[in-house]
Motif scaffolding. Structure first.
Motif, PDB file in Angstrom:
ATOM      1  N   GLU A 120       0.828  -1.209   0.000  1.00  0.00           N
ATOM      2  CA  GLU A 120       0.000   0.000   0.000  1.00  0.00           C
ATOM      3  C   GLU A 120       0.862   1.258   0.000  1.00  0.00           C
ATOM      4  N   LYS A 121       1.937   1.262   0.786  1.00  0.00           N
ATOM      5  CA  LYS A 121       2.833   2.417   0.805  1.00  0.00           C
ATOM      6  C   LYS A 121       3.495   2.615  -0.551  1.00  0.00           C
ATOM      7  N   ALA A 122       3.899   1.516  -1.177  1.00  0.00           N
ATOM      8  CA  ALA A 122       4.541   1.623  -2.487  1.00  0.00           C
ATOM      9  C   ALA A 122       3.574   2.173  -3.530  1.00  0.00           C
ATOM     10  N   PHE A 123       2.356   1.697  -3.514  1.00  0.00           N
ATOM     11  CA  PHE A 123       1.359   2.158  -4.479  1.00  0.00           C
ATOM     12  C   PHE A 123       0.867   3.567  -4.169  1.00  0.00           C
ATOM     13  N   GLY A 124       1.023   3.987  -2.907  1.00  0.00           N
ATOM     14  CA  GLY A 124       0.549   5.324  -2.533  1.00  0.00           C
ATOM     15  C   GLY A 124      -0.794   5.328  -1.860  1.00  0.00           C
ATOM     16  N   ILE A 125      -1.251   4.166  -1.403  1.00  0.00           N
ATOM     17  CA  ILE A 125      -2.504   4.113  -0.645  1.00  0.00           C
ATOM     18  C   ILE A 125      -2.176   4.584   0.756  1.00  0.00           C
ATOM     19  N   GLN A 126      -2.530   5.815   1.053  1.00  0.00           N
ATOM     20  CA  GLN A 126      -2.038   6.460   2.259  1.00  0.00           C
ATOM     21  C   GLN A 126      -2.803   6.047   3.492  1.00  0.00           C
ATOM     22  N   ASP A 127      -2.056   5.829   4.590  1.00  0.00           N
ATOM     23  CA  ASP A 127      -2.665   5.539   5.879  1.00  0.00           C
ATOM     24  C   ASP A 127      -3.174   6.817   6.521  1.00  0.00           C
ATOM     25  N   ALA A 128      -3.957   6.628   7.594  1.00  0.00           N
ATOM     26  CA  ALA A 128      -4.322   7.762   8.429  1.00  0.00           C
ATOM     27  C   ALA A 128      -3.122   8.076   9.328  1.00  0.00           C
ATOM     28  N   GLU A 129      -3.280   9.047  10.232  1.00  0.00           N
ATOM     29  CA  GLU A 129      -2.171   9.452  11.083  1.00  0.00           C
ATOM     30  C   GLU A 129      -1.713   8.311  11.991  1.00  0.00           C
ATOM     31  N   ASP A 130      -2.623   7.459  12.394  1.00  0.00           N
ATOM     32  CA  ASP A 130      -2.279   6.346  13.275  1.00  0.00           C
ATOM     33  C   ASP A 130      -1.401   5.351  12.518  1.00  0.00           C
ATOM     34  N   PRO A 131      -0.141   5.139  12.917  1.00  0.00           N
ATOM     35  CA  PRO A 131       0.744   4.241  12.164  1.00  0.00           C
ATOM     36  C   PRO A 131       0.324   2.786  12.241  1.00  0.00           C
ATOM     37  N   VAL A 132      -0.518   2.441  13.211  1.00  0.00           N
ATOM     38  CA  VAL A 132      -0.942   1.045  13.364  1.00  0.00           C
ATOM     39  C   VAL A 132      -2.209   0.772  12.567  1.00  0.00           C
ATOM     40  N   ILE A 133      -2.805   1.834  12.007  1.00  0.00           N
ATOM     41  CA  ILE A 133      -4.120   1.677  11.387  1.00  0.00           C
ATOM     42  C   ILE A 133      -4.069   0.737  10.192  1.00  0.00           C
ATOM     43  N   SER A 134      -2.909   0.644   9.522  1.00  0.00           N
ATOM     44  CA  SER A 134      -2.804  -0.220   8.342  1.00  0.00           C
ATOM     45  C   SER A 134      -2.917  -1.684   8.703  1.00  0.00           C
ATOM     46  N   LEU A 135      -2.691  -2.012   9.966  1.00  0.00           N
ATOM     47  CA  LEU A 135      -2.778  -3.407  10.378  1.00  0.00           C
ATOM     48  C   LEU A 135      -4.154  -3.742  10.924  1.00  0.00           C
ATOM     49  N   LYS A 136      -5.065  -2.773  10.909  1.00  0.00           N
ATOM     50  CA  LYS A 136      -6.406  -3.005  11.432  1.00  0.00           C
ATOM     51  C   LYS A 136      -7.387  -3.181  10.281  1.00  0.00           C
ATOM     52  N   SER A 137      -8.405  -3.931  10.539  1.00  0.00           N
ATOM     53  CA  SER A 137      -9.444  -4.123   9.528  1.00  0.00           C
ATOM     54  C   SER A 137     -10.500  -3.042   9.717  1.00  0.00           C
ATOM     55  N   GLU A 138     -10.166  -1.823   9.290  1.00  0.00           N
ATOM     56  CA  GLU A 138     -11.075  -0.692   9.479  1.00  0.00           C
ATOM     57  C   GLU A 138     -12.049  -0.622   8.309  1.00  0.00           C
ATOM     58  N   LYS A 139     -13.337  -0.649   8.628  1.00  0.00           N
ATOM     59  CA  LYS A 139     -14.357  -0.576   7.587  1.00  0.00           C
ATOM     60  C   LYS A 139     -14.289   0.775   6.889  1.00  0.00           C
ATOM     61  N   GLY A 140     -14.181   0.747   5.573  1.00  0.00           N
ATOM     62  CA  GLY A 140     -14.161   2.002   4.833  1.00  0.00           C
ATOM     63  C   GLY A 140     -12.759   2.476   4.515  1.00  0.00           C
ATOM     64  N   ARG A 141     -11.722   1.974   5.216  1.00  0.00           N
ATOM     65  CA  ARG A 141     -10.352   2.371   4.904  1.00  0.00           C
ATOM     66  C   ARG A 141      -9.887   1.611   3.669  1.00  0.00           C
ATOM     67  N   ALA A 142      -9.360   2.339   2.696  1.00  0.00           N
ATOM     68  CA  ALA A 142      -8.917   1.701   1.461  1.00  0.00           C
ATOM     69  C   ALA A 142      -7.647   0.901   1.713  1.00  0.00           C
ATOM     70  N   THR A 143      -7.603  -0.305   1.165  1.00  0.00           N
ATOM     71  CA  THR A 143      -6.426  -1.160   1.270  1.00  0.00           C
ATOM     72  C   THR A 143      -6.064  -1.680  -0.112  1.00  0.00           C
ATOM     73  N   VAL A 144      -4.949  -2.386  -0.189  1.00  0.00           N
ATOM     74  CA  VAL A 144      -4.536  -2.966  -1.461  1.00  0.00           C
ATOM     75  C   VAL A 144      -5.555  -3.985  -1.951  1.00  0.00           C
ATOM     76  N   ARG A 145      -6.353  -4.563  -1.036  1.00  0.00           N
ATOM     77  CA  ARG A 145      -7.337  -5.559  -1.429  1.00  0.00           C
ATOM     78  C   ARG A 145      -8.556  -4.919  -2.111  1.00  0.00           C
ATOM     79  N   ASP A 146      -8.617  -3.597  -2.111  1.00  0.00           N
ATOM     80  CA  ASP A 146      -9.712  -2.915  -2.803  1.00  0.00           C
ATOM     81  C   ASP A 146      -9.324  -2.482  -4.213  1.00  0.00           C
ATOM     82  N   ILE A 147      -8.094  -2.793  -4.628  1.00  0.00           N
ATOM     83  CA  ILE A 147      -7.621  -2.404  -5.959  1.00  0.00           C
ATOM     84  C   ILE A 147      -8.038  -3.369  -7.072  1.00  0.00           C
TER      85      ILE A 147
END
Length: 664
Positions: A145-172
């Protein structure tokens, strides 16, 4: 290389301004036993064709790319699983490289371990043992996600959470793959949109990929919905408990009356006493227990009966007054109507000159005329005064009526309380006669009070919840989400995709009603056509014809990629298309030639689609197409030059070579 170099910290808008090139696939490698490697090489920013027979593994290319994008599932077919132990995809963006590898399970879901390496001038290893950057699937997805530019929120741990509505590489994947089950579908618009578990995520993240929101506002909107639901629940519960206070008062007074009858209470509190006072007195009774001094008031029942008779009498008087007042209001309304009618009639002579001493009819100077004018003036004056009087008294009558109604309601409430207390006294008296012991009855009443305080009273108590901070947080989030600006950006993106797709549809073979139609794309997501003859709006299911559905899916896929290029969205410039020839060839079989199509029109249509693919790919910067096909169109030199593999029955060539040994 450390396996993670080249990944910097981005923000939502930085990838939109800094990204010059788009991610393409340079190679896909399958690894077998004994350092075997099968490598597929592709041209960057061009059309690449893999053609051949059914059963050679062409469609597994989509499954391999998807698996290396962090899918939980491994959809690679049995033959691949049985002979290949790992797969790797080599992505490139200008001088940057991203290699993602993954072990292939012989059966079941995907493995949890992945390999991710980023940097410059990287190469695929010769064997699977050379894959670098081992990590778990969640971290691997975050790195991609970082390589592609799918940006995280300010929380650095948020990318490891299954947050509803947060875009991930699995939505590409919906924007990268035009798979066989979608390309001519009349119902499914995008890849994976027909999967119940995936559809909600696709729909939730479309605004992000269309450039309408950033990750922070996506998550803010999610938190906003949660807080608004919490506030609504708090307000609903508070309102329900507030409505229950009258019931709490009634039950408390009934218990206190029973306690007074058997000497546990000296004097009943005022009926208007707050609930807190009633509960405190009940708690005092419960605390003293059955050994309390006899505090009975023998006059309690008599006092209550007298109060009841007084209130019943007052109610009768008030009901009589209400009836008389209701009649007075009706009479006043009738009188007002009559006065208004008379006033209206007399106003018809307003134009006459009544003050100049002449007859208002013939305008001559005479006594009769003057007398007539005087009578008219007098009548007008009387009517005016009566109208003013009616206007003045009507509000007072209404106010008095409402006051009496309020008094009646109040008296009824007090009457119900008294009757509840009397019922309690009667019940106590009956139980005393049965039990024959004042101590036993006191124990029963104290037990009832204890139970009431422990259960029922708690249910009715309204917690003093301070919602000020919650409301303030909701307002702050609303400003951050800015739904109006979001809707405007989303509408702009929808309009751009619709315009692109409408233009592209004219370059593709279609049949009525799609021919000449205007495409209307919605981020819901959905698509409809406005046909040109009657300007009727047609849903996908109404359009008909595999050729039309093929053209629509191609136009939409390329239009979305054109939007992503325009707004510099974090989506790779890749389209993997599984068989544009589906409407024209029978399913299965060996490689097909253009001459094998039964209709000349089909041959013309196929040539037109191929030409569209090459022309549109050339028009878009950084777009790469991998076309998986049965057709080998030798009549088109550009198509022949784009072929990266011909896996025919004659050649025996496949995705996984037949001589690879079976895995242990």
């Amino acid at each position: 290389m450390d396996g993670q170099s080249g990944i910097g910290s981005n923000n939502f808008f930085s990838f939109r301004s800094d990204a010059v090139n788009r991610w393409n696939i340079q190679e896909i490698a399958f690894y077998g036993i004994g350092d075997r490697r099968r490598t597929l090489k592709f041209d960057i920013g061009k059309v690449n064709v893999i053609t051949g027979a059914s059963g050679t593994g062409k469609s597994a290319i989509i499954d391999a790319i998807d698996y290396c994008l962090g899918s939980k599932e491994c959809k690679l077919p049995f033959f691949v699983r049985n002979h290949a132990e790992a797969v790797a995809v080599h992505w490139v963006q200008g001088s940057r490289d991203l290699i993602v590898g993954r072990k292939i399970p012989k059966a079941g879901s995907g493995t949890s371990q992945m390999y991710v390496r980023t940097g410059r001038h990287l190469k695929l290893p010769a064997a699977s043992a050379g894959l670098e950057g081992p990590t778990n699937r969640d971290v691997a997805r975050a790195l991609i996600e970082k390589a592609f530019g799918i940006q995280d929120a300010e929380d650095p741990v948020i990318s490891l959470k299954s947050e509803k509505g947060r875009a991930t590489v699995r939505d590409i994947p919906p924007y990268l793959f035009l798979s066989g089950d979608v390309i001519v579908s009349r119902e499914t618009l995008l890849h994976d949109l027909n999967r119940p578990k995936k559809a909600p995520d696709i729909k939730a993240t479309i605004p992000y990929f269309l450039g309408a929101v950033d990750q922070a506002s996506v998550l803010a909107a999610r938190v906003l919905r949660q807080l608004e639901a919490a506030l609504t629940k708090i307000e609903r519960e508070a309102a329900a408990k507030a409505r229950s206070q009258s019931l709490l008062t009634e039950r408390s007074m009934a218990l206190l009356t029973q306690a007074q009858e058997i000497g546990l209470v000296v004097e009943l509190p005022s009926p208007s006493a707050p609930d807190a006072v009633l509960l405190d007195q009940l708690a005092g009774v419960a605390g003293r227990g059955v050994a309390s001094t006899d505090m009975r008031d023998s006059e309690a029942r008599a006092v209550l009966e007298e109060d009841r008779r007084t209130i019943v009498s007052e109610l009768q008087t008030l009901r009589g007054k209400r009836q008389m007042l209701r009649q007075t209001i009706r009479d006043a309304a009738g009188y007002e109507t009559a006065v208004s009618a008379q006033s209206h009639k007399l106003r018809l002579v307003d134009h006459m000159k009544l003050d100049d001493g002449r007859c208002p009819v013939c305008e001559s100077q005479n006594d009769v005329g003057q007398a007539m004018a005087e009578k008219i003036r007098s009548s007008l004056s009387i009517i005016t005064r009566e109208a003013l009087a009616v206007d003045g008294i009507r509000p007072h009558l209404n106010d008095h009526f409402e006051e009496i109604e309020s008094l009646i309601a109040s008296k009824y409430n007090r009457l119900r309380e008294i009757e509840a207390q009397l019922s309690g006294l009667v019940r106590v008296g009956e139980e005393l006669g049965t039990l024959g012991s004042i101590l036993q009855e006191r124990a029963r009443v104290v037990g009832r009070i204890d139970q009431f305080l422990e259960t029922t009273a708690k249910d009715f108590q309204v917690a003093s919840t301070d919602t000020a901070m919650l409301v303030s947080r909701i307002e702050d989030l609303k400003e951050q989400v800015d739904p109006q600006a979001r809707r405007e950006r989303l509408r702009d993106a929808e309009n751009m995709v619709s315009a692109f797709a409408t233009e592209m549809l004219t370059d593709l073979p279609t049949e009525v009603p799609a021919t000449g139609s205007r495409v209307v794309f919605s981020s819901t997501p959905s698509l409809s056509l406005v046909e040109p003859s009657r300007r009727a709006v047609l849903a996908m299911a109404e359009i008909g014809s595999d050729q039309n559905y093929l053209a629509i899916h191609l136009a939409l896929s390329f239009s979305l990629q054109k939007l992503f290029e325009t707004i510099k969205a974090p989506v790779p410039g890749l389209l993997v298309i599984d068989q544009i020839s589906r409407p024209y060839y029978p399913k299965g079989g060996d490689e097909k030639r253009l001459q094998e199509m039964e209709k000349d029109d089909d041959q013309v249509a196929m040539k037109q689609i191929v030409r569209f693919l090459f022309d549109e790919t050339a028009r878009q910067t950084g777009l790469q197409v991998i076309l998986i096909e049965h057709a080998y169109i030798e009549e088109d030199p550009e198509y022949v030059a784009a072929v990266k593999g011909r896996w025919t029955k004659a050649s025996g060539e496949k995705l996984i070579p037949s001589d690879w040994p079976v895995r242990n």
